[in-house]
Design a protein around this motif. Sequence first.
Motif, PDB file in Angstrom:
ATOM      1  N   THR A  29     -20.557  13.207  43.859  1.00 50.34           N
ATOM      2  CA  THR A  29     -21.438  14.196  43.215  1.00 50.34           C
ATOM      3  C   THR A  29     -20.638  15.216  42.407  1.00 50.34           C
ATOM      4  O   THR A  29     -21.062  15.638  41.337  1.00 50.34           O
ATOM      5  CB  THR A  29     -22.313  14.927  44.252  1.00 50.34           C
ATOM      6  N   ILE A  30     -19.457  15.569  42.892  1.00 52.67           N
ATOM      7  CA  ILE A  30     -18.625  16.519  42.128  1.00 52.67           C
ATOM      8  C   ILE A  30     -18.220  15.881  40.796  1.00 52.67           C
ATOM      9  O   ILE A  30     -18.317  16.499  39.739  1.00 52.67           O
ATOM     10  CB  ILE A  30     -17.374  16.939  42.939  1.00 52.67           C
ATOM     11  N   THR A  31     -17.799  14.611  40.840  1.00 48.67           N
ATOM     12  CA  THR A  31     -17.383  13.938  39.608  1.00 48.67           C
ATOM     13  C   THR A  31     -18.575  13.807  38.656  1.00 48.67           C
ATOM     14  O   THR A  31     -18.431  13.961  37.430  1.00 48.67           O
ATOM     15  CB  THR A  31     -16.781  12.546  39.919  1.00 48.67           C
ATOM     16  N   ASP A  32     -19.745  13.547  39.217  1.00 50.73           N
ATOM     17  CA  ASP A  32     -20.955  13.411  38.388  1.00 50.73           C
ATOM     18  C   ASP A  32     -21.250  14.659  37.560  1.00 50.73           C
ATOM     19  O   ASP A  32     -21.867  14.576  36.510  1.00 50.73           O
ATOM     20  CB  ASP A  32     -22.172  13.087  39.280  1.00 50.73           C
ATOM     21  N   LYS A  33     -20.783  15.808  38.048  1.00 59.81           N
ATOM     22  CA  LYS A  33     -21.035  17.054  37.301  1.00 59.81           C
ATOM     23  C   LYS A  33     -20.324  17.039  35.955  1.00 59.81           C
ATOM     24  O   LYS A  33     -20.727  17.709  35.020  1.00 59.81           O
ATOM     25  CB  LYS A  33     -20.515  18.265  38.097  1.00 59.81           C
ATOM     26  N   LEU A  34     -19.221  16.267  35.870  1.00 57.49           N
ATOM     27  CA  LEU A  34     -18.378  16.330  34.682  1.00 57.49           C
ATOM     28  C   LEU A  34     -18.282  15.013  33.923  1.00 57.49           C
ATOM     29  O   LEU A  34     -17.812  14.975  32.795  1.00 57.49           O
ATOM     30  CB  LEU A  34     -16.967  16.789  35.081  1.00 57.49           C
ATOM     31  N   ASN A  58     -17.466  23.779  31.046  1.00 60.16           N
ATOM     32  CA  ASN A  58     -18.173  24.493  29.972  1.00 60.16           C
ATOM     33  C   ASN A  58     -18.778  23.539  28.943  1.00 60.16           C
ATOM     34  O   ASN A  58     -19.328  23.960  27.938  1.00 60.16           O
ATOM     35  CB  ASN A  58     -17.249  25.510  29.297  1.00 60.16           C
ATOM     36  N   GLY A  59     -18.644  22.223  29.177  1.00 60.54           N
ATOM     37  CA  GLY A  59     -19.276  21.244  28.294  1.00 60.54           C
ATOM     38  C   GLY A  59     -18.360  20.666  27.230  1.00 60.54           C
ATOM     39  O   GLY A  59     -18.737  19.725  26.529  1.00 60.54           O
ATOM     40  N   GLU A  99     -10.548  21.087  36.322  1.00 61.61           N
ATOM     41  CA  GLU A  99     -12.010  21.154  36.174  1.00 61.61           C
ATOM     42  C   GLU A  99     -12.713  20.672  37.449  1.00 61.61           C
ATOM     43  O   GLU A  99     -13.731  21.220  37.840  1.00 61.61           O
ATOM     44  CB  GLU A  99     -12.460  20.314  34.970  1.00 61.61           C
ATOM     45  N   LEU A 100     -12.136  19.654  38.102  1.00 62.92           N
ATOM     46  CA  LEU A 100     -12.737  19.163  39.350  1.00 62.92           C
ATOM     47  C   LEU A 100     -12.627  20.221  40.445  1.00 62.92           C
ATOM     48  O   LEU A 100     -13.498  20.339  41.305  1.00 62.92           O
ATOM     49  CB  LEU A 100     -12.067  17.855  39.801  1.00 62.92           C
ATOM     50  N   ILE A 101     -11.547  21.002  40.400  1.00 63.03           N
ATOM     51  CA  ILE A 101     -11.394  22.078  41.387  1.00 63.03           C
ATOM     52  C   ILE A 101     -12.451  23.156  41.128  1.00 63.03           C
ATOM     53  O   ILE A 101     -13.099  23.651  42.060  1.00 63.03           O
ATOM     54  CB  ILE A 101      -9.952  22.637  41.374  1.00 63.03           C
ATOM     55  N   ILE A 102     -12.669  23.482  39.845  1.00 65.50           N
ATOM     56  CA  ILE A 102     -13.723  24.461  39.523  1.00 65.50           C
ATOM     57  C   ILE A 102     -15.075  23.923  40.016  1.00 65.50           C
ATOM     58  O   ILE A 102     -15.911  24.652  40.538  1.00 65.50           O
ATOM     59  CB  ILE A 102     -13.775  24.740  38.001  1.00 65.50           C
ATOM     60  N   ALA A 103     -15.256  22.593  39.897  1.00 65.62           N
ATOM     61  CA  ALA A 103     -16.536  21.986  40.290  1.00 65.62           C
ATOM     62  C   ALA A 103     -16.684  21.830  41.805  1.00 65.62           C
ATOM     63  O   ALA A 103     -17.714  21.358  42.276  1.00 65.62           O
ATOM     64  CB  ALA A 103     -16.685  20.631  39.601  1.00 65.62           C
ATOM     65  N   GLY A 104     -15.636  22.184  42.572  1.00 66.16           N
ATOM     66  CA  GLY A 104     -15.822  22.181  44.025  1.00 66.16           C
ATOM     67  C   GLY A 104     -14.764  21.464  44.847  1.00 66.16           C
ATOM     68  O   GLY A 104     -14.811  21.500  46.081  1.00 66.16           O
ATOM     69  N   ALA A 105     -13.804  20.798  44.180  1.00 62.97           N
ATOM     70  CA  ALA A 105     -12.767  20.096  44.950  1.00 62.97           C
ATOM     71  C   ALA A 105     -11.602  21.044  45.239  1.00 62.97           C
ATOM     72  O   ALA A 105     -11.543  22.140  44.691  1.00 62.97           O
ATOM     73  CB  ALA A 105     -12.271  18.885  44.173  1.00 62.97           C
ATOM     74  N   SER A 106     -10.688  20.608  46.092  1.00 64.35           N
ATOM     75  CA  SER A 106      -9.517  21.449  46.336  1.00 64.35           C
ATOM     76  C   SER A 106      -8.234  20.618  46.385  1.00 64.35           C
ATOM     77  O   SER A 106      -8.274  19.385  46.431  1.00 64.35           O
ATOM     78  CB  SER A 106      -9.680  22.267  47.617  1.00 64.35           C
TER      79      SER A 106
END
Length: 444
Positions: A29-34, A58-59, A99-106
């Motif tokens: 789901t995190i990857t799906d955001k981007l 940011n798109g 960007e994946l970290i911003i989207a929720g990963a660590s």
Amino acid sequence: MACNIVALATAPGLSGLAVVRISGDDAITITDKLFRGKKALSECKSHTIHYGNFYRNNGDLLDSVTCSIFKAPNSYTGENTIEIGCHGGMIISNEIIKELIIAGASTPNPGEFTKRAFLNGKLDLTQVEAVADLIHSVSIRGSATAAKQLEGNFQQRLKDFRKSLLKIAGLLELELDFSEEDLELVPKKDIIFKINEAKAFCEDLINSFTGSNILRSGFQVAVVGFPNSGKSTLFNTLSEKNRAIVSDIAGTTRDYIEEYIYLKNIPFKLVDTAGLRESEDVIEIQGIQLVEKILEQSELVLILNDISNGITNSDELFEKIKLKNKNVLLIQNKIDLTDLKVDGISISAKDNIGIDKLKNILIENAENSIARVNDALINQRQKSLLEQIIVNLDNATESLNLEMENEVIAIDLRTAIKIIGEITGEAWNEEILDAIFSDFCIGK
Ligand SMILES: Nc1nc2c(ncn2[C@@H]2O[C@H](COP(=O)(O)OP(=O)(O)OP(=O)(O)O)[C@@H](O)[C@H]2O)c(=O)[nH]1
Ligand SMILES: [Mg+2]
């Protein structure tokens, strides 16, 4: 719940492709955001690959990528995992990770992907250690053995070993229940035989430790001798490189130079050393202390004698070094300068005479140790544990011979069984895991 971790799985630097790996419950789901492909990754099947664009939070478009989906539990870590194949280089993969970290990963700790694989039961500790050996392997023979270990050959042998000890302990304990009836279910000599078999199994593995280390980090050959004897020339000839500086000025080599060479797929770590000097007191050869550590670490020491200074010129040095390392060979060098007939090994490092013969001697020496290595690269941790098992088996045998209670003997066997669990990781604690994973890199 374990967090979602993301890291570069490939080596950093210039490359055609790079792979970023994200693992955890929400990896998809995190990857799906981007990621924008034909469909959302969460709607796709496991073990499929999807092409699409990867955008920043940011798109803004970052790269065109492929996403490989591995759904839990069918992934390396046992968790949901996406491997993002992007363009190589220093920038893109780093930005994708950011960007994946911003989207929720660590960011993971070193070895955390593999640690999760272990905690989720995908690999046992012998396989985890095989992963490390496979990555760090310096030779084809070493990586082939590590691959067998990763496949689980060693794990299986330990399982069988554990079973056989459980059986003996079980028999002893069973007999305990009947002890009032004075019944001997299994003859003592049979139990001793089985314990000896178990001991031989451990000894076999311990004996393959040296060979394992050679496959892991190379058979170390130190080239030692008086200044100007031709050590650097031999080092260059064997390594087929001109790494070490050669000159007719005594004392040219000041530091140690190391180089790997491969003979019959066996890794050899050659070490060129600074020339040793004879001091006033002939017995005391200066510089030996300096090379002492190298002498200790080396599997083989070649003492190079410049035959133009006399065939016996290095004899005393040879005897002295023999006290430090049992595997020492005296080699006469510069035979192109003399017509003397030599009994032992003689070469011309400069003119490539006798070098093939010398190489064969190196191979023979290494083969002797490597021949013991079977389907596992035994490391220090495993060796120490195997030694502890032997102590417990010896105790059990002693107790048997002393006609002690079965209970006492069974306790030693149970302890041995517990230690097998430490090798495989059935019995683990954070301290054991920390020690193992500290050698891993972030992306593994
Ligand atoms: N004729 C002949 N000369 C050699 C041979 N091997 C080395 N030399 C020469 O001996 C000299 C010393 O060689 P090096 O390889 O620098 O000797 P080294 O033992 O590394 O010397 P240090 O580093 O100073 O201890 C050089 O001039 C080499 O060309 C050989 O087999 N035959
Ligand atoms: Mg030198």
